[in-house]
Motif scaffolding. Structure first.
Motif, mmCIF file in Angstrom:
data_model
loop_
_atom_site.group_PDB
_atom_site.id
_atom_site.type_symbol
_atom_site.label_atom_id
_atom_site.label_comp_id
_atom_site.label_asym_id
_atom_site.label_seq_id
_atom_site.Cartn_x
_atom_site.Cartn_y
_atom_site.Cartn_z
ATOM 1 N N TYR A 48 -10.952 14.005 24.869
ATOM 2 C CA TYR A 48 -11.829 13.785 26.013
ATOM 3 C C TYR A 48 -11.365 12.596 26.844
ATOM 4 C CZ TYR A 48 -14.818 16.793 23.177
ATOM 5 O OH TYR A 48 -15.316 17.827 22.417
ATOM 6 N N ASP A 49 -11.787 12.599 28.099
ATOM 7 C CA ASP A 49 -11.462 11.510 29.018
ATOM 8 C C ASP A 49 -12.557 10.439 29.007
ATOM 9 O OD1 ASP A 49 -9.171 12.872 29.801
ATOM 10 O OD2 ASP A 49 -10.206 13.928 31.400
ATOM 11 N N TYR A 50 -13.342 10.407 27.974
ATOM 12 C CA TYR A 50 -14.422 9.436 27.830
ATOM 13 C C TYR A 50 -14.573 9.128 26.343
ATOM 14 C CZ TYR A 50 -16.903 13.792 26.833
ATOM 15 O OH TYR A 50 -17.261 15.008 26.319
ATOM 16 N N PHE A 51 -15.399 8.156 26.051
ATOM 17 C CA PHE A 51 -15.625 7.738 24.667
ATOM 18 C C PHE A 51 -16.978 8.249 24.190
ATOM 19 C CE2 PHE A 51 -12.695 4.668 26.463
ATOM 20 C CZ PHE A 51 -11.694 4.648 25.504
ATOM 21 N N ILE A 52 -17.010 8.772 22.978
ATOM 22 C CA ILE A 52 -18.259 9.184 22.341
ATOM 23 C C ILE A 52 -18.702 8.017 21.473
ATOM 24 C CG2 ILE A 52 -19.368 10.810 20.773
ATOM 25 C CD1 ILE A 52 -17.204 12.868 21.592
ATOM 26 N N THR A 53 -19.805 7.407 21.843
ATOM 27 C CA THR A 53 -20.281 6.236 21.106
ATOM 28 C C THR A 53 -20.996 6.665 19.828
ATOM 29 O OG1 THR A 53 -22.415 6.197 22.240
ATOM 30 C CG2 THR A 53 -20.604 4.973 23.277
ATOM 31 N N ASP A 54 -21.093 5.759 18.889
ATOM 32 C CA ASP A 54 -21.833 6.033 17.649
ATOM 33 C C ASP A 54 -23.273 6.401 17.974
ATOM 34 O OD1 ASP A 54 -19.524 5.382 16.330
ATOM 35 O OD2 ASP A 54 -20.294 3.543 15.406
ATOM 36 N N LYS A 55 -23.842 5.750 18.985
ATOM 37 C CA LYS A 55 -25.233 5.967 19.369
ATOM 38 C C LYS A 55 -25.450 7.384 19.916
ATOM 39 C CE LYS A 55 -28.802 3.812 22.198
ATOM 40 N NZ LYS A 55 -29.085 2.745 23.160
ATOM 41 N N SER A 56 -24.468 7.931 20.632
ATOM 42 C CA SER A 56 -24.633 9.253 21.257
ATOM 43 C C SER A 56 -24.043 10.402 20.438
ATOM 44 C CB SER A 56 -23.994 9.250 22.652
ATOM 45 O OG SER A 56 -22.587 9.143 22.548
ATOM 46 N N LEU A 57 -23.489 10.093 19.281
ATOM 47 C CA LEU A 57 -22.796 11.123 18.501
ATOM 48 C C LEU A 57 -23.722 12.256 18.064
ATOM 49 C CD1 LEU A 57 -20.212 12.141 17.228
ATOM 50 C CD2 LEU A 57 -20.677 10.678 15.260
ATOM 51 N N LYS A 58 -24.883 11.932 17.547
ATOM 52 C CA LYS A 58 -25.806 12.967 17.070
ATOM 53 C C LYS A 58 -26.205 13.900 18.206
ATOM 54 C CE LYS A 58 -30.160 13.809 14.745
ATOM 55 N NZ LYS A 58 -31.358 13.247 14.139
ATOM 56 N N SER A 59 -26.590 13.353 19.349
ATOM 57 C CA SER A 59 -26.992 14.201 20.474
ATOM 58 C C SER A 59 -25.809 15.000 21.028
ATOM 59 C CB SER A 59 -27.652 13.371 21.568
ATOM 60 O OG SER A 59 -26.757 12.417 22.089
ATOM 61 N N THR A 60 -24.611 14.442 20.976
ATOM 62 C CA THR A 60 -23.413 15.165 21.432
ATOM 63 C C THR A 60 -23.167 16.388 20.553
ATOM 64 O OG1 THR A 60 -22.416 13.130 22.277
ATOM 65 C CG2 THR A 60 -20.922 14.962 21.829
ATOM 66 N N ILE A 61 -23.268 16.224 19.248
ATOM 67 C CA ILE A 61 -23.061 17.343 18.323
ATOM 68 C C ILE A 61 -24.157 18.396 18.509
ATOM 69 C CG2 ILE A 61 -23.014 18.007 15.884
ATOM 70 C CD1 ILE A 61 -21.734 15.207 15.353
ATOM 71 N N GLU A 62 -25.402 17.957 18.606
ATOM 72 C CA GLU A 62 -26.507 18.903 18.806
ATOM 73 C C GLU A 62 -26.333 19.685 20.100
ATOM 74 O OE1 GLU A 62 -29.785 16.188 18.473
ATOM 75 O OE2 GLU A 62 -30.012 16.570 16.315
ATOM 76 N N GLU A 63 -25.866 19.048 21.136
ATOM 77 C CA GLU A 63 -25.635 19.705 22.428
ATOM 78 C C GLU A 63 -24.550 20.789 22.312
ATOM 79 O OE1 GLU A 63 -26.000 20.468 26.525
ATOM 80 O OE2 GLU A 63 -27.307 19.281 25.244
ATOM 81 N N GLN A 64 -23.519 20.521 21.537
ATOM 82 C CA GLN A 64 -22.428 21.488 21.384
ATOM 83 C C GLN A 64 -22.886 22.794 20.742
ATOM 84 O OE1 GLN A 64 -19.545 19.163 19.213
ATOM 85 N NE2 GLN A 64 -18.465 18.630 21.083
ATOM 86 N N TYR A 65 -23.894 22.728 19.890
ATOM 87 C CA TYR A 65 -24.340 23.917 19.161
ATOM 88 C C TYR A 65 -25.601 24.546 19.733
ATOM 89 C CZ TYR A 65 -20.977 22.468 15.635
ATOM 90 O OH TYR A 65 -19.840 22.120 14.986
ATOM 91 N N LYS A 66 -26.161 23.993 20.792
ATOM 92 C CA LYS A 66 -27.460 24.454 21.286
ATOM 93 C C LYS A 66 -27.452 25.927 21.694
ATOM 94 C CE LYS A 66 -27.151 23.341 26.136
ATOM 95 N NZ LYS A 66 -27.658 22.646 27.253
#
Length: 169
Positions: A73-91
Motif C-alpha cells: 500500500y501507499d499508506y501506513f496501516i496503524t496498530d490502532k486502525s488494524l482491526k477496522s481495516t481487516i473487518e472492512e476487507q471482509y465485510k
C-alpha cells in the motif's frame, strides 16, 4: 593423488547439480515498490499470472485449496486502525469472528499477525496473515480457505511467510 582429485571433482559436480536443482524449484516475486520479495517454492505455491484488481500478487497452493494474497500500500496501516481495516476487507463476504491480532517476528521483521474465522454458506473459512509498515508504506499478506484446508496446509503457509524478506537498498 590424481584419483583423489578426480573424486573431489566428481563430488563437487554433484553438489553443484544439486544446488541448481534446488534453485530451479523456487521463484522470486518482487513487490511493485521493490521493497519486499517473496522467494516461493514452486513445489508448494503457484503464482497467478493475472492478479485481481484488489491485490498486487496472488498465489495458491498446489492443490488450489489455500489462497494467498499480497499487497503493498501507499499508506501506513496503524496498530490502532488494524482491526477496522481487516473487518472492512471482509465485510462483503460475511462477518468475521474470533479475530485475534498479535505481534510476531517473521524473518527478522516485526509484523501484526492476525487470525479469524468466517462462516459463509454453511462452511467455516479461516483467514490469517499479517501487515507491517516499511519504507514505502504497509504490506499485507493474507491466506484463506476452508478451515480444514488451512489446518492441513499450515506448514506451507509458514513456509511462504518465512520466504518474505525486505529488500535493503
Amino acid at each position: 593423488m590424481v584419483k583423489k582429485l578426480v573424486l573431489l571433482f566428481v563430488l563437487s559436480s554433484f553438489a553443484m547439480t544439486a544446488q541448481k536443482k534446488n534453485d530451479s524449484k523456487s521463484k522470486t516475486y518482487v513487490s511493485r515498490k521493490e521493497t519486499y520479495q517473496i522467494k516461493y517454492n514452486l513445489d508448494h505455491w503457484i503464482k497467478s499470472e493475472e492478479p485481481s484488481t484488489n491485490w498486487d500478487a496472488e498465489f495458491h497452493d498446489k492443490y488450489n485449496v489455500v489462497n494467498a494474497y499480497f499487497s503493498e500500500y501507499d499508506y501506513f496501516i496503524t496498530d490502532k486502525s488494524l482491526k477496522s481495516t481487516i473487518e472492512e476487507q471482509y465485510k462483503d463476504v460475511g462477518e468475521i469472528k474470533n479475530l485475534k491480532i498479535f505481534k510476531k517476528k517473521i524473518n527478522g521483521i516485526t509484523v501484526n499477525y492476525f487470525t479469524c474465522d468466517l462462516e459463509y454458506n454453511d462452511y467455516l473459512y479461516k483467514y490469517q496473515g499479517f501487515t507491517c509498515n516499511g519504507k514505502g508504506g504497509s504490506i499485507q499478506i493474507q491466506y484463506g480457505g476452508q478451515a480444514e484446508a488451512i489446518e492441513l496446509n499450515q506448514s506451507s503457509i509458514d513456509e511462504l511467510n518465512n520466504s518474505i524478506s525486505a529488500i535493503i537498498n
